[in-house]
Scaffold this active site. Structure first.
Site, short mmCIF file in Angstrom:
data_model
loop_
_atom_site.label_atom_id
_atom_site.label_comp_id
_atom_site.label_asym_id
_atom_site.label_seq_id
_atom_site.Cartn_x
_atom_site.Cartn_y
_atom_site.Cartn_z
N GLU A 79 -12.36 95.52 16.06
CA GLU A 79 -13.24 96.63 16.47
C GLU A 79 -14.46 96.13 17.25
OE1 GLU A 79 -12.22 99.56 16.18
OE2 GLU A 79 -11.01 99.76 14.37
N HIS A 90 -13.84 102.27 5.17
CA HIS A 90 -12.86 103.33 4.92
C HIS A 90 -13.20 104.08 3.62
CE1 HIS A 90 -9.70 100.51 7.14
NE2 HIS A 90 -10.60 101.02 7.97
N HIS A 97 -9.28 107.81 9.61
CA HIS A 97 -9.42 106.35 9.64
C HIS A 97 -10.60 105.86 8.81
CE1 HIS A 97 -9.83 102.45 12.29
NE2 HIS A 97 -10.02 102.23 11.02
N HIS A 148 -18.41 99.36 9.81
CA HIS A 148 -17.25 100.25 9.77
C HIS A 148 -16.53 100.04 8.44
CE1 HIS A 148 -13.38 102.01 10.36
NE2 HIS A 148 -12.77 100.83 10.44
P1 13P Z 1 -10.29 93.88 11.45
O1 13P Z 1 -9.67 93.11 10.33
O2 13P Z 1 -9.79 93.44 12.81
O3 13P Z 1 -11.80 93.87 11.35
O4 13P Z 1 -9.81 95.39 11.32
C1 13P Z 1 -10.11 96.17 10.19
C2 13P Z 1 -10.23 97.61 10.48
O5 13P Z 1 -10.68 98.35 9.63
C3 13P Z 1 -9.81 98.13 11.81
O6 13P Z 1 -10.23 99.43 12.00
ZN ZN Z 2 -10.73 100.50 10.08
#
Ligand code: 13P
Ligand code: ZN
Length: 272
Positions: A119, A144, A213, A142
């Site tokens: 990302e 989840h 996401h 970022h």
């Molecule tokens: P990375 O392991 O490349 O950081 O990806 C994790 C992720 O949440 C992608 O949206």
């Molecule tokens: Zn992600």
């Protein structure tokens, strides 16, 4: 193995904060496998010794030309790396990168050649905007979070009304997330389209929700970014608890929410 952190206490403090937050993300259940990523603009704590470190891997393209990033340095989570591992070993699961003079490529300079998160386009284009606008915000995160991602699976929640619903769950949500939730329609993880849409929303919201996401937040510190997401996800959790008890929560009245806005002197746009 020696690490750059041993002789740079200010940098060590920043990376320790990243590690602490990574542990919280795992404990919250928001960081399955390699889920989520973080970047920290560490330029302020970089001294001449770090500035002049040789690259330990060939320069790689960012994918865009980000002219405000000339001469900046970032701590970045490694792609495929786990938050729960980063919590214990931040320099084995992330790396320090230097943006090259052309503002289109970067080099890894420490400790190991851990490739940055997929990302990176979203993270770096937002740091470019933050620096360009004179912002004091230095981190992007970022992750989840379960309840917010669950809400994003119903198109009825992909609008500004969702922010009002979340604000009305408990007074603190409006007080601490006064710019609310921006919405980005589904886009391929790691894509420039996702980066552009995120940048558009991050200018005017506390947290951006990536449909089906995760979320993306920018703040002054990693802990602050975590708190922003935690506050909004808590509100989503309360909403869902009420729903699972069989009723739609009433929410605070418009009058009660207006009182909070007045008492807390809440901003209506992102403070720099
Ligand atoms: P990375 O392991 O490349 O950081 O990806 C994790 C992720 O949440 C992608 O949206
Ligand atoms: Zn992600």
């Amino acid at each position: 193995m020696t690490t750059i952190l041993e002789y740079h206490p200010e940098l060590k403090a920043v990376i320790s904060e990243c590690a602490e937050v990574a542990g919280y993300l795992w404990q919250k259940g928001w960081a399955e496998r390699n889920g989520g990523n973080m970047t920290y603009n560490i330029t302020d704590v970089v001294d001449d010794e770090i500035r002049n470190l040789p690259a330990i891997a060939p320069a790689r393209p960012i994918g865009e030309v980000l002219s405000h990033l000339r001469g900046t340095f970032f701590y970045v989570k490694g792609t495929g790396k786990r938050m729960r591992d980063l919590a214990r070993h931040p320099m084995r699961n992330g790396s320090i990168i230097r943006i090259c003079e052309d503002c289109a490529t970067y080099e890894i300079i420490a400790d190991e050649a851990v490739l940055p998160t997929s990302e990176l386009p979203s993270h770096l284009s937002i740091h470019d905007y933050l620096i360009g606008s004179g912002s004091k915000y230095k981190v992007s995160l970022h992750t989840h979070p379960i309840e917010l991602v669950a809400l994003s699976h119903n198109s009825g929640f992909l609008n500004e009304q969702t922010t009002r619903t979340l604000w009305s769950m408990i007074p603190e949500t409006l007080a601490f997330a006064p710019l609310g939730l921006g919405i980005v329609p589904y886009a391929m993880p790691g894509s420039l389209r996702l980066a552009e849409a995120t940048l558009e929303q991050v200018r005017s919201h506390d947290v951006v929700l990536w449909e089906k996401h995760g979320v993306f937040a920018v703040e002054k510190t990693m802990m602050d970014a975590f708190d922003q997401i935690d506050v909004l996800n808590k509100a989503a959790n309360i909403y869902m608890c009420a729903k699972s008890m069989g009723f739609t929560p009433e929410g605070m009245t418009a009058e009660a929410m207006k009182e909070i806005q007045e008492v807390f002197h809440l901003p209506t746009e992102r403070p720099c």
